[in-house]
Design a protein around this motif. Sequence first.
Motif, PDB file in Angstrom:
ATOM      1  N   ASP A   1       0.867  -1.180   0.000  1.00 52.43           N
ATOM      2  CA  ASP A   1       0.000   0.000   0.000  1.00 52.43           C
ATOM      3  C   ASP A   1       0.903   1.229   0.000  1.00 52.43           C
ATOM      4  OD1 ASP A   1      -1.845   2.003   0.381  1.00 52.43           O
ATOM      5  OD2 ASP A   1      -2.813   1.099   2.128  1.00 52.43           O
ATOM      6  N   LEU A   2       1.298   1.666  -1.200  1.00 48.51           N
ATOM      7  CA  LEU A   2       2.219   2.792  -1.351  1.00 48.51           C
ATOM      8  C   LEU A   2       1.714   3.706  -2.457  1.00 48.51           C
ATOM      9  CD1 LEU A   2       5.650   0.902  -1.177  1.00 48.51           C
ATOM     10  CD2 LEU A   2       4.673   2.404   0.581  1.00 48.51           C
ATOM     11  N   PRO A   3       1.466   4.989  -2.155  1.00 46.14           N
ATOM     12  CA  PRO A   3       0.934   5.919  -3.160  1.00 46.14           C
ATOM     13  C   PRO A   3       1.979   6.259  -4.212  1.00 46.14           C
ATOM     14  CG  PRO A   3       1.440   7.075  -1.129  1.00 46.14           C
ATOM     15  CD  PRO A   3       1.643   5.618  -0.843  1.00 46.14           C
ATOM     16  N   LEU A   4       1.540   6.368  -5.466  1.00 44.63           N
ATOM     17  CA  LEU A   4       2.462   6.571  -6.580  1.00 44.63           C
ATOM     18  C   LEU A   4       2.147   7.853  -7.347  1.00 44.63           C
ATOM     19  CD1 LEU A   4       2.535   2.943  -8.033  1.00 44.63           C
ATOM     20  CD2 LEU A   4       4.120   3.969  -6.384  1.00 44.63           C
ATOM     21  N   ILE A   5       3.194   8.417  -7.938  1.00 49.77           N
ATOM     22  CA  ILE A   5       3.057   9.602  -8.782  1.00 49.77           C
ATOM     23  C   ILE A   5       4.160   9.546  -9.833  1.00 49.77           C
ATOM     24  CG2 ILE A   5       4.561  11.111  -7.429  1.00 49.77           C
ATOM     25  CD1 ILE A   5       2.519  13.370  -7.912  1.00 49.77           C
ATOM     26  N   VAL A   6       3.938  10.199 -10.975  1.00 54.51           N
ATOM     27  CA  VAL A   6       4.950  10.197 -12.019  1.00 54.51           C
ATOM     28  C   VAL A   6       6.208  10.920 -11.536  1.00 54.51           C
ATOM     29  CG1 VAL A   6       4.081  12.320 -13.113  1.00 54.51           C
ATOM     30  CG2 VAL A   6       5.384  10.667 -14.461  1.00 54.51           C
ATOM     31  N   ASP A   7       7.350  10.375 -11.887  1.00 51.80           N
ATOM     32  CA  ASP A   7       8.649  10.987 -11.599  1.00 51.80           C
ATOM     33  C   ASP A   7       8.983  11.888 -12.794  1.00 51.80           C
ATOM     34  OD1 ASP A   7      11.197  11.640 -10.908  1.00 51.80           O
ATOM     35  OD2 ASP A   7      11.997   9.600 -10.923  1.00 51.80           O
ATOM     36  N   TRP A   8       8.522  13.140 -12.757  1.00 52.70           N
ATOM     37  CA  TRP A   8       8.539  14.004 -13.939  1.00 52.70           C
ATOM     38  C   TRP A   8       9.898  14.123 -14.609  1.00 52.70           C
ATOM     39  CZ3 TRP A   8       4.669  15.146 -16.844  1.00 52.70           C
ATOM     40  CH2 TRP A   8       3.376  15.146 -16.313  1.00 52.70           C
TER      41      TRP A   8
ATOM     42  N   ASN B   1       4.477   9.842  -0.532  1.00 52.77           N
ATOM     43  CA  ASN B   1       3.467   9.694   0.521  1.00 52.77           C
ATOM     44  C   ASN B   1       2.596  10.933   0.697  1.00 52.77           C
ATOM     45  OD1 ASN B   1       4.029   6.988   1.545  1.00 52.77           O
ATOM     46  ND2 ASN B   1       5.997   7.832   2.189  1.00 52.77           N
ATOM     47  N   GLU B   2       2.985  12.054   0.121  1.00 55.33           N
ATOM     48  CA  GLU B   2       2.193  13.275   0.253  1.00 55.33           C
ATOM     49  C   GLU B   2       1.347  13.546  -0.990  1.00 55.33           C
ATOM     50  OE1 GLU B   2       4.758  16.492   1.280  1.00 55.33           O
ATOM     51  OE2 GLU B   2       5.256  15.662   3.256  1.00 55.33           O
ATOM     52  N   ALA B   3       1.950  13.464  -2.173  1.00 56.95           N
ATOM     53  CA  ALA B   3       1.246  13.825  -3.403  1.00 56.95           C
ATOM     54  C   ALA B   3       0.807  12.620  -4.231  1.00 56.95           C
ATOM     55  CB  ALA B   3       2.128  14.735  -4.260  1.00 56.95           C
ATOM     56  N   GLY B   4       1.265  11.430  -3.857  1.00 55.64           N
ATOM     57  CA  GLY B   4       0.945  10.248  -4.644  1.00 55.64           C
ATOM     58  C   GLY B   4      -0.517   9.837  -4.571  1.00 55.64           C
ATOM     59  N   LYS B   5      -0.977   9.130  -5.612  1.00 53.92           N
ATOM     60  CA  LYS B   5      -2.339   8.607  -5.644  1.00 53.92           C
ATOM     61  C   LYS B   5      -2.373   7.229  -4.975  1.00 53.92           C
ATOM     62  CE  LYS B   5      -3.581  11.008  -9.909  1.00 53.92           C
ATOM     63  NZ  LYS B   5      -4.061  10.870 -11.303  1.00 53.92           N
ATOM     64  N   PRO B   6      -3.443   6.912  -4.245  1.00 54.77           N
ATOM     65  CA  PRO B   6      -3.537   5.608  -3.572  1.00 54.77           C
ATOM     66  C   PRO B   6      -3.290   4.455  -4.543  1.00 54.77           C
ATOM     67  CG  PRO B   6      -5.333   7.039  -2.895  1.00 54.77           C
ATOM     68  CD  PRO B   6      -4.637   7.745  -4.020  1.00 54.77           C
TER      69      PRO B   6
END
Length: 218
Positions: free
Chosen positions: A113-120, A130-135
């Motif tokens: 269970d780790l939130p993910l976001i693109v590494d621009w 953990n702050e801006a990632g999506k569930p």
Amino acid sequence: MPVAIGNYAPPKGAIPIVWEDDHLLVVDKPHGLLSVPGRGEHLRDSLLTRLQEMRAEVLLCHRLDRDTSGIMVFALTKEAQRRMGRLFETKRVKKRYVARVWGEVAEPRGTVDLPLIVDWPNRPRQHVDNEAGKPSVTDWERGAVEDGTTRMVLKPRTGRSHQLRVHMKEIGHPILGDPFYAEGPAGDFDRLMLHAEGLKFAHPITEKVLRLEVPAPF
């Protein structure tokens, strides 16, 4: 060694049809083939364009990464596409993947269970934030352990880009042959060892429950 990320040499040959009716077309996507065309003529060849060359009415419902093989669903009518899209959006499509990962997994099962976001700066790579990632949640079960690697059954609850690949890396067991997230000997394989093996959902038109499966080729 894995093919360089910038190279695109998709496999040739017929696309295996898994199941079809008047509303849906289910196929087995080969690894190395884009689901949809990329930017530029050199990336036009894709599963969608190949299917549309055979049947102009084929419509996209979801995607798999270029390097992932396995089962994909396409619609044959606008209404089937709309309803199938809704099933994916509301998480009423149960997905099952098979992967081979680096290392010998000790536990029989678990959940990431780790939130993910693109590494621009490094897109299309994704990373944990953990702050801006999506569930992002993945359930996993250990299969056979052999030669320092482990076969895993992966069941994503969410559908984030590169979710399974990043989640396996984060628990210390990157997927073999992953050109983005596997390093050293874990990357020294001729393909990404990730396969979409099964889907279960209620048919968007008839509402009959479909259980579709394509065994992993590795």
